[in-house]
Scaffold this motif. Structure first.
Motif, PDB file in Angstrom:
ATOM      1  N   UNK A  66      -5.853   2.200 -12.588  1.00  0.00           N
ATOM      2  CA  UNK A  66      -5.780   3.348 -11.669  1.00  0.00           C
ATOM      3  C   UNK A  66      -4.864   3.081 -10.456  1.00  0.00           C
ATOM      4  N   UNK A  67      -4.108   4.102 -10.102  1.00  0.00           N
ATOM      5  CA  UNK A  67      -3.290   4.054  -8.881  1.00  0.00           C
ATOM      6  C   UNK A  67      -3.859   5.090  -7.916  1.00  0.00           C
ATOM      7  N   UNK A  68      -4.698   4.624  -7.026  1.00  0.00           N
ATOM      8  CA  UNK A  68      -5.414   5.512  -6.103  1.00  0.00           C
ATOM      9  C   UNK A  68      -4.466   5.992  -5.001  1.00  0.00           C
ATOM     10  N   UNK A  69      -4.915   6.930  -4.168  1.00  0.00           N
ATOM     11  CA  UNK A  69      -4.092   7.326  -3.013  1.00  0.00           C
ATOM     12  C   UNK A  69      -3.819   6.128  -2.094  1.00  0.00           C
ATOM     13  N   UNK A  70      -4.610   5.060  -2.233  1.00  0.00           N
ATOM     14  CA  UNK A  70      -4.445   3.853  -1.422  1.00  0.00           C
ATOM     15  C   UNK A  70      -3.620   2.781  -2.135  1.00  0.00           C
ATOM     16  N   UNK A  71      -3.074   3.099  -3.312  1.00  0.00           N
ATOM     17  CA  UNK A  71      -2.390   2.085  -4.138  1.00  0.00           C
ATOM     18  C   UNK A  71      -1.321   1.311  -3.363  1.00  0.00           C
ATOM     19  N   UNK A  72      -0.482   2.043  -2.625  1.00  0.00           N
ATOM     20  CA  UNK A  72       0.625   1.382  -1.914  1.00  0.00           C
ATOM     21  C   UNK A  72       0.083   0.346  -0.927  1.00  0.00           C
ATOM     22  N   UNK A  73      -0.902   0.761  -0.148  1.00  0.00           N
ATOM     23  CA  UNK A  73      -1.458  -0.164   0.841  1.00  0.00           C
ATOM     24  C   UNK A  73      -2.207  -1.311   0.161  1.00  0.00           C
ATOM     25  N   UNK A  82       8.578   0.982  -6.482  1.00  0.00           N
ATOM     26  CA  UNK A  82       8.978  -0.298  -5.870  1.00  0.00           C
ATOM     27  C   UNK A  82       9.105  -1.383  -6.945  1.00  0.00           C
ATOM     28  N   UNK A  83       8.185  -1.348  -7.912  1.00  0.00           N
ATOM     29  CA  UNK A  83       8.252  -2.336  -9.002  1.00  0.00           C
ATOM     30  C   UNK A  83       9.432  -2.033  -9.921  1.00  0.00           C
ATOM     31  N   UNK A  84       9.720  -0.737 -10.141  1.00  0.00           N
ATOM     32  CA  UNK A  84      10.916  -0.374 -10.920  1.00  0.00           C
ATOM     33  C   UNK A  84      12.152  -1.013 -10.291  1.00  0.00           C
ATOM     34  N   UNK A  85      12.207  -0.926  -8.979  1.00  0.00           N
ATOM     35  CA  UNK A  85      13.374  -1.398  -8.243  1.00  0.00           C
ATOM     36  C   UNK A  85      13.538  -2.912  -8.396  1.00  0.00           C
ATOM     37  N   UNK A  86      12.458  -3.660  -8.188  1.00  0.00           N
ATOM     38  CA  UNK A  86      12.563  -5.128  -8.234  1.00  0.00           C
ATOM     39  C   UNK A  86      12.580  -5.665  -9.666  1.00  0.00           C
TER      40      UNK A  86
END
Ligand SMILES: [Zn+2]
Ligand SMILES: [Zn+2]
Length: 238
Positions: free
Chosen positions: A35-42, A73-77
């Motif tokens: 799951x990628x929650x609304x808090x995933x980035x943080x 961000x992971x796509x980028x790196x």
């Protein structure tokens, strides 16, 4: 909870500071997130997670999918699309809710996603074996996942007997327990405890906890041996 001044929401105990429910599973060579929650980035920033091989979804509710955009961000790196696994219901919702990601004409910088619609057939991601199974969130089918001796179930309030068999034998289960009072689509604390004991799983951590359950330290003291409340940042070696 936004706007709430109850004893949990104003607590200074870090274990009462709960972001939305998710788990990161890491082997020596592979890292996945459920799951990628609304808090995933943080959540990813907070643990300095610099690698992600795949995302598995449980169900299409917004508190479990809203953070998907930030896999870019992971796509980028990593310079490749992100493998995303979801049941048919969730895959459809992802295409609808993130229409720009799946559009024919894409604008630059958006996430690059390889969507895999899965059923209950076991599969592997790198060296991590994944066994999906269906549990019930009122009337919505939700995917739980067993990874070796570890089982993750969130947003359920009913589990069919044949699925219980698939979970039996786990060493550790993470299971949702919302609060003590009845809820239409989530296990209560009492129901979650009864299920862990019925399945005879030696170690359990409860997740998807509402502020209505009470303070971590107080509830933790009331739990039977082997059963604990999960908390943000909890790490398990399995
Ligand atoms: Zn839900
Ligand atoms: Zn939820």
């Amino acid at each position: 909870m936004i706007g709430c001044s109850c004893s949990v929401c104003t607590s200074h105990d870090p274990k009462d500071k709960r972001l939305r429910s998710s788990v990161l599973i890491e082997s020596l060579s592979t890292t996945i997130v459920i799951d990628t929650t609304p808090d995933f980035r943080y959540q990813m920033l907070r643990i300095h997670n610099n690698r992600l091989d795949a995302v598995l979804f449980t169900h299409p509710h917004k508190d479990h999918i809203a953070g998907l955009d930030d896999v870019r961000a992971y796509n980028f790196f990593q310079r490749k699309p992100m493998d995303v696994y979801a049941n048919a219901l969730t895959a459809e919702a992802l295409k609808r809710e993130f229409a720009y990601v799946f559009a024919d004409k894409k604008y630059p910088g958006i996430p690059d996603i390889e969507l895999h619609t899965i059923d209950e057939t076991a599969f592997t991601i790198g060296d991590i074996p994944v066994q999906p199974f269906t549990v019930w969130h009122h009337k919505m089918p939700v995917f739980g996942y067993r990874v070796g001796k570890f089982t993750y179930i969130t947003d359920a309030n009913r589990i069919d007997d044949h699925v219980k068999e698939k979970i039996t034998g786990s060493d550790v289960i993470v299971l949702n327990a919302l609060r003590k009072e009845q809820h239409i689509s989530h296990f209560t604390l009492g129901e979650a405890i009864a299920l862990v004991q019925e399945l005879k799983i030696p170690t359990a951590y409860f997740t998807h906890i509402s502020h209505q359950l009470g303070k971590h330290a107080e509830v933790e003291k009331q739990l039977p041996p082997g059963i604990h409340l999960g908390y943000d940042g909890l790490q398990l070696l399995i």
